[in-house]
Design an enzyme around this catalytic site. Structure first.
Site, mmCIF file in Angstrom:
data_model
loop_
_atom_site.group_PDB
_atom_site.id
_atom_site.type_symbol
_atom_site.label_atom_id
_atom_site.label_comp_id
_atom_site.label_asym_id
_atom_site.label_seq_id
_atom_site.Cartn_x
_atom_site.Cartn_y
_atom_site.Cartn_z
ATOM 1 N N GLY A 12 9.521 -8.979 9.608
ATOM 2 C CA GLY A 12 9.709 -8.806 8.173
ATOM 3 C C GLY A 12 10.118 -10.050 7.417
ATOM 4 O O GLY A 12 10.823 -9.961 6.407
ATOM 5 N N SER A 13 9.655 -11.218 7.853
ATOM 6 C CA SER A 13 10.026 -12.424 7.101
ATOM 7 C C SER A 13 9.366 -12.437 5.718
ATOM 8 O O SER A 13 9.947 -12.927 4.753
ATOM 9 C CB SER A 13 9.698 -13.706 7.886
ATOM 10 O OG SER A 13 8.318 -13.916 7.955
ATOM 11 N N ASN A 14 8.169 -11.872 5.626
ATOM 12 C CA ASN A 14 7.557 -11.760 4.293
ATOM 13 C C ASN A 14 8.323 -10.781 3.421
ATOM 14 O O ASN A 14 8.509 -11.020 2.220
ATOM 15 C CB ASN A 14 6.090 -11.340 4.417
ATOM 16 C CG ASN A 14 5.178 -12.519 4.683
ATOM 17 O OD1 ASN A 14 4.963 -13.353 3.804
ATOM 18 N ND2 ASN A 14 4.665 -12.613 5.896
ATOM 19 N N ARG A 65 -5.589 8.659 12.719
ATOM 20 C CA ARG A 65 -5.139 7.658 11.734
ATOM 21 C C ARG A 65 -5.016 8.293 10.344
ATOM 22 O O ARG A 65 -4.145 7.947 9.559
ATOM 23 C CB ARG A 65 -6.160 6.518 11.642
ATOM 24 C CG ARG A 65 -6.159 5.586 12.827
ATOM 25 C CD ARG A 65 -7.137 4.424 12.578
ATOM 26 N NE ARG A 65 -7.385 3.681 13.790
ATOM 27 C CZ ARG A 65 -6.564 2.749 14.283
ATOM 28 N NH1 ARG A 65 -5.460 2.438 13.650
ATOM 29 N NH2 ARG A 65 -6.855 2.109 15.393
ATOM 30 N N MET A 90 0.965 -3.580 11.348
ATOM 31 C CA MET A 90 -0.075 -3.748 12.367
ATOM 32 C C MET A 90 -0.868 -2.461 12.607
ATOM 33 O O MET A 90 -1.067 -2.028 13.736
ATOM 34 C CB MET A 90 0.544 -4.249 13.676
ATOM 35 C CG MET A 90 1.274 -5.577 13.549
ATOM 36 S SD MET A 90 0.221 -6.897 12.914
ATOM 37 C CE MET A 90 -0.706 -7.263 14.397
ATOM 38 N N ARG A 91 -1.275 -1.831 11.527
ATOM 39 C CA ARG A 91 -2.121 -0.640 11.653
ATOM 40 C C ARG A 91 -3.329 -0.802 10.748
ATOM 41 O O ARG A 91 -3.224 -1.403 9.666
ATOM 42 C CB ARG A 91 -1.379 0.632 11.191
ATOM 43 C CG ARG A 91 -0.146 0.967 11.957
ATOM 44 C CD ARG A 91 -0.416 1.339 13.385
ATOM 45 N NE ARG A 91 -1.288 2.504 13.539
ATOM 46 C CZ ARG A 91 -1.897 2.819 14.690
ATOM 47 N NH1 ARG A 91 -1.760 2.062 15.737
ATOM 48 N NH2 ARG A 91 -2.661 3.890 14.768
ATOM 49 N N HIS A 109 -2.816 -12.401 5.003
ATOM 50 C CA HIS A 109 -3.503 -12.753 6.248
ATOM 51 C C HIS A 109 -3.324 -14.254 6.500
ATOM 52 O O HIS A 109 -3.489 -15.055 5.578
ATOM 53 C CB HIS A 109 -4.989 -12.401 6.116
ATOM 54 C CG HIS A 109 -5.757 -12.706 7.358
ATOM 55 N ND1 HIS A 109 -5.705 -11.891 8.474
ATOM 56 C CD2 HIS A 109 -6.557 -13.741 7.688
ATOM 57 C CE1 HIS A 109 -6.449 -12.422 9.426
ATOM 58 N NE2 HIS A 109 -6.972 -13.551 8.979
ATOM 59 N N ASP A 141 -9.609 -3.371 1.121
ATOM 60 C CA ASP A 141 -10.710 -2.405 0.951
ATOM 61 C C ASP A 141 -10.968 -1.744 2.304
ATOM 62 O O ASP A 141 -10.146 -1.859 3.209
ATOM 63 C CB ASP A 141 -11.953 -3.083 0.349
ATOM 64 C CG ASP A 141 -12.557 -4.108 1.292
ATOM 65 O OD1 ASP A 141 -12.117 -4.198 2.463
ATOM 66 O OD2 ASP A 141 -13.487 -4.821 0.858
ATOM 67 N N GLU A 142 -12.118 -1.109 2.447
ATOM 68 C CA GLU A 142 -12.308 -0.315 3.669
ATOM 69 C C GLU A 142 -12.715 -1.153 4.880
ATOM 70 O O GLU A 142 -12.814 -0.635 5.987
ATOM 71 C CB GLU A 142 -13.263 0.851 3.383
ATOM 72 C CG GLU A 142 -12.609 1.808 2.379
ATOM 73 C CD GLU A 142 -13.359 3.112 2.128
ATOM 74 O OE1 GLU A 142 -14.280 3.416 2.893
ATOM 75 O OE2 GLU A 142 -12.994 3.801 1.153
HETATM 76 C C1 GRF Z 1 2.314 -12.810 9.157
HETATM 77 O O1 GRF Z 1 1.791 -13.810 9.945
HETATM 78 C C2 GRF Z 1 1.224 -12.219 8.331
HETATM 79 O O2 GRF Z 1 0.246 -13.124 7.969
HETATM 80 C C3 GRF Z 1 0.658 -11.187 9.245
HETATM 81 O O3 GRF Z 1 1.759 -10.689 9.963
HETATM 82 C C4 GRF Z 1 2.792 -11.637 9.973
HETATM 83 C C5 GRF Z 1 4.004 -10.989 9.355
HETATM 84 O O4 GRF Z 1 5.156 -11.618 9.656
HETATM 85 N N1 GRF Z 1 -0.062 -10.209 8.477
HETATM 86 P P1 GRF Z 1 6.516 -11.026 9.082
HETATM 87 O O5 GRF Z 1 6.754 -9.672 9.756
HETATM 88 O O6 GRF Z 1 6.428 -10.925 7.605
HETATM 89 O O7 GRF Z 1 7.546 -12.020 9.533
#
Ligand code: GRF
Length: 220
Positions: A12-14, A65, A90-91, A109, A141-142
């Site tokens: 969750g760094s983002n 899903r 990651m889904r 991404h 998108d899909e």
């Molecule tokens: C990042 O590399 C992002 O590009 C990818 O998953 C990672 C997320 O990292 N979609 P974090 O959990 O936000 O640290």
């Protein structure tokens, strides 16, 4: 002010960067809920530290899903979420979620899409020999990593890079551009035209360039 639902599966760094930018007043948004499909990930701890409601729903408990996504939709709607932010989630998302939030699901991404879609791309980028890499925020998108691109940041790739060092360089930029994308959305700048996203009212980036390796011998 835009209501966010942030979906996570890991560190969750983002998520943290978005929380920090909201708290600093740089992003006009409120995180209404953090949803994780994995229990005990550090992203949940980050949410707790900032008093943000969080929910864990384990995908393994659902037969399909689509059923999992239906539950996600219920949770997001119950928290009055307008914009869904995938932050290391990651889904694969199904149309069940996308139809409830059309062009209101964003993803980040770690590559300059449409190059290098898929997961764990950093080593692939290094091995491919590209001299620049970067990250992309796009509407989902899909397809997989195919949605309209909102914003990108570029970083150099060095000869001694590994997947890990490149990942670290890209991640720093992710932490900036995800918040920027959300703020562009919150301020109503984003206009979708076909497969392009226009940032209406935002000045053009200067006509700058980088050359890698540096082309010093050609400098006047
Ligand atoms: C990042 O590399 C992002 O590009 C990818 O998953 C990672 C997320 O990292 N979609 P974090 O959990 O936000 O640290």
């Amino acid at each position: 002010m835009v209501n966010l639902g942030i979906l996570v599966s890991g560190s969750g760094s983002n998520l943290q960067a978005i929380i920090d930018n909201i708290e600093a007043g740089r992003v006009d948004a409120k995180i209404k809920v953090v949803v994780s499909n994995v229990p005990d990930v550090y992203a949940l701890e980050r949410a707790r530290k900032h008093n943000i409601p969080s929910v864990v729903i384990c995908h393994k408990e659902f037969k399909t899903r689509e059923e999992f996504d239906q539950r996600l939709v219920e949770i997001l709607k119950a928290h009055e979420v307008e914009l869904v932010v995938l932050a290391g989630f990651m889904r694969i998302i199904t149309p069940v979620l996308l139809r409830s939030f059309p062009m209101r699901v964003m993803n980040i991404h770690p590559a300059l899409l449409p190059a290098f879609p898929g997961t764990h791309v950093w080593q692939t980028e290094v091995d491919s020999g590209v001299k620049f890499a970067g990250c992309t925020v796009h509407f989902v998108d899909e397809g997989t990593d195919t949605g309209p691109i909102i914003i990108q940041a570029v970083v150099p790739v060095y000869e001694d890079d590994t997947g890990d060092t490149l990942n670290a360089r890209i991640l720093k930029q992710e932490h900036k551009i995800y918040s920027q994308a959300i703020q562009l959305y919150a301020e109503g700048h984003l206009e979708i035209q076909g497969h392009r996203v226009l940032a209406k009212g935002i000045p053009k980036v200067p006509d700058a360039f980088m050359i890698n390796p540096p082309a010093g011998i050609f400098d006047p």
